[in-house]
Scaffold this active site. Structure first.
Site, short mmCIF file in Angstrom:
data_model
loop_
_atom_site.label_atom_id
_atom_site.label_comp_id
_atom_site.label_asym_id
_atom_site.label_seq_id
_atom_site.Cartn_x
_atom_site.Cartn_y
_atom_site.Cartn_z
N TYR A 144 50.33 45.54 31.42
CA TYR A 144 50.30 44.67 30.39
C TYR A 144 49.38 44.57 29.43
CZ TYR A 144 51.53 41.81 34.99
OH TYR A 144 52.16 40.70 35.99
N LYS A 195 48.04 54.57 42.77
CA LYS A 195 49.63 55.78 42.84
C LYS A 195 48.65 57.20 42.31
CE LYS A 195 53.81 56.34 43.56
NZ LYS A 195 54.53 56.86 44.95
N ASP A 228 53.40 51.84 47.34
CA ASP A 228 54.38 52.71 48.16
C ASP A 228 54.41 52.09 49.43
OD1 ASP A 228 53.53 55.11 47.80
OD2 ASP A 228 56.04 55.55 48.09
N ASP A 252 50.62 42.48 41.02
CA ASP A 252 51.29 41.78 40.87
C ASP A 252 52.36 41.55 42.00
OD1 ASP A 252 52.98 39.51 39.43
OD2 ASP A 252 54.19 40.89 38.35
N ASP A 256 53.05 38.91 45.30
CA ASP A 256 54.41 37.85 45.35
C ASP A 256 54.94 38.22 46.98
OD1 ASP A 256 55.10 36.95 42.55
OD2 ASP A 256 56.56 36.89 43.11
C1 IPM Z 1 51.48 36.07 37.81
C2 IPM Z 1 52.59 35.87 37.45
C3 IPM Z 1 52.22 36.39 35.37
C4 IPM Z 1 51.90 37.62 35.82
C5 IPM Z 1 53.54 36.12 34.58
C6 IPM Z 1 54.28 34.84 34.50
C7 IPM Z 1 53.18 36.33 33.28
O1 IPM Z 1 53.83 36.77 37.85
O2 IPM Z 1 50.49 35.53 37.85
O3 IPM Z 1 51.47 36.36 39.26
O4 IPM Z 1 52.55 38.28 36.11
O5 IPM Z 1 50.35 38.23 35.75
MG MG Z 2 53.39 36.92 39.43
#
Ligand code: IPM
Ligand code: MG
Length: 366
Positions: A144, A195, A228, A252, A256
């Protein structure tokens, strides 16, 4: 009367909708607990661009600096997608905010109540007790932020982009320290995800984690997993993880996935903590739901406010030292979503009682 001084950065699309409800819950709790709320609203993201020409206006940074914590909504969406990438809300507001306050430790609880096990895409019989795990994501390093980060046209006319993955040993050590603290308060089990079969940064990550835990927390049962494999194990048997720690990008993606496995992005809260202390001597932090602005359901009054409410609870726990009050809010959310008032699975398009009714149910349970 203790005063809770925090900045409210609601952001875009469903951001302000769910924030309104979280503030209503906080107001209610403050009355019950004799706390004084002293919060200041500030524009961020698309709202910052529209009202100040900048996703992270200087005045917003100042408001945050003068607060003991930041309660954040979510930023970004189609309205600003045509802007150059570097000016878009996510990159120009959220990431600089994380960096500015050195919020390197992102704590994301993956929680699915037993009563809602059928909201998970995983077969209920595999998660009879629901899910209860924690993702610790490094938040200010890796791909990032690493430099160089460029796009150039090469002499042969081809175009090339570069992102750089950088980690220092000290950055890895400080996130492991957070993971250890979290693991100590739970089952004393920690899985480090990397990884290391391919990436240099992961080789350093694995060695650093191993050495740090051996030296500072030998009572913690440490394991390592390639990312993975971790992605697969998370859907196969999420509860095999108790706490897992990983670098920024992997975290990240895995968070999710974890949210989906737990039934809904609309339930995923998060705390981003740094080295800095607030005026109370407690960790300064940014608290945000991890589900994004959900433009498709914005304005319909159906967004799930629970992640925002749970993020507010995390704020009370970490930045204001009000663990009991936070636990009370968490219990109220649990009661509300497991007693018929279900919006917990909005991410999968199931019917919802609506944003306001959901918050009403939480308030009624408080
Ligand atoms: C998260 C989001 C952010 C990230 C985005 C919105 C930049 O996906 O907080 O997980 O990638 O960190
Ligand atoms: Mg995210």
């Amino acid at each position: 009367m203790p005063t809770l001084k925090f900045a409210v950065l609601a952001g875009d699309y469903i951001g302000p909708e769910v924030m309104t409800e979280a503030l209503r819950v906080l107001d209610h709790v403050a009355r019950q607990e004799n706390l004084k709320l002293d919060y200041k609203l500030a524009d961020v993201g698309g709202a910052g661009i529209d009202n100040h020409g900048k996703a992270l206006p200087d005045s917003t940074v100042k408001t945050c600096e003068q607060s003991d914590a930041i309660l954040f909504g979510s930023v970004g969406g189609p309205k600003w997608e045509k802007l150059p990438p570097k000016e878009q809300p996510e990159r120009a507001a959220l990431l600089p905010l994380r960096k500015h306050f050195t919020l390197f430790a992102n704590i994301r609880p993956g929680l699915l109540y037993r009563e809602l096990a059928d909201a998970s895409p995983i077969k209920s019989e595999r998660i009879p007790d629901g899910i209860d795990i924690v993702c610790i994501r490094e938040l200010t390093g890796g791909l990032y932020f690493g430099q160089p980060k460029t796009t150039t046209t090469l002499p042969d006319g081809d175009v090339q982009s570069v992102d750089t993955m950088v980690y220092r040993k000290s950055e890895i050590e400080r996130i492991v320290a957070t993971a250890i603290t979290t693991a100590r308060a739970r089952k004393k089990k920690l899985c480090s995800v990397d990884k290391a079969n391919v990436l240099e940064t992961s080789v350093l990550w694995r060695k650093t984690v191993t050495d740090y835990v051996a030296k500072n927390a030998p009572e913690i049962e440490l394991s390592h997993m390639y990312v993975d494999n971790a992605a697969m194990q998370l859907v196969r048997n999420p509860n095999q993880f108790d706490v897992f720690v990983t670098e920024n990008m992997f975290g990240d993606i895995l968070s999710d996935e974890m949210a989906c496995v737990c039934g809904s992005l609309g339930m995923l809260s998060s705390a981003s903590l740094g080295a800095g202390k607030n005026s109370l001597g407690l960790p300064f932090g940014l608290y945000e739901p991890a589900g994004g602005t959900a433009p498709d359901i914005a304005g319909k009054g159906i967004a799930n406010p629970c992640a925002q409410i749970l993020s507010a609870a995390l704020m009370l726990r970490f930045s204001f030292g009000l663990d009991k009050v936070a636990t009370r809010i968490e219990a109220a959310v649990k009661k509300a979503v497991t007693s018929g008032t279900r919006t917990g699975d909005i991410a999968f398009g199931r019917p919802s009682v609506g944003t306001k009714a959901m918050a009403d149910a939480v308030i009624a349970a408080l």
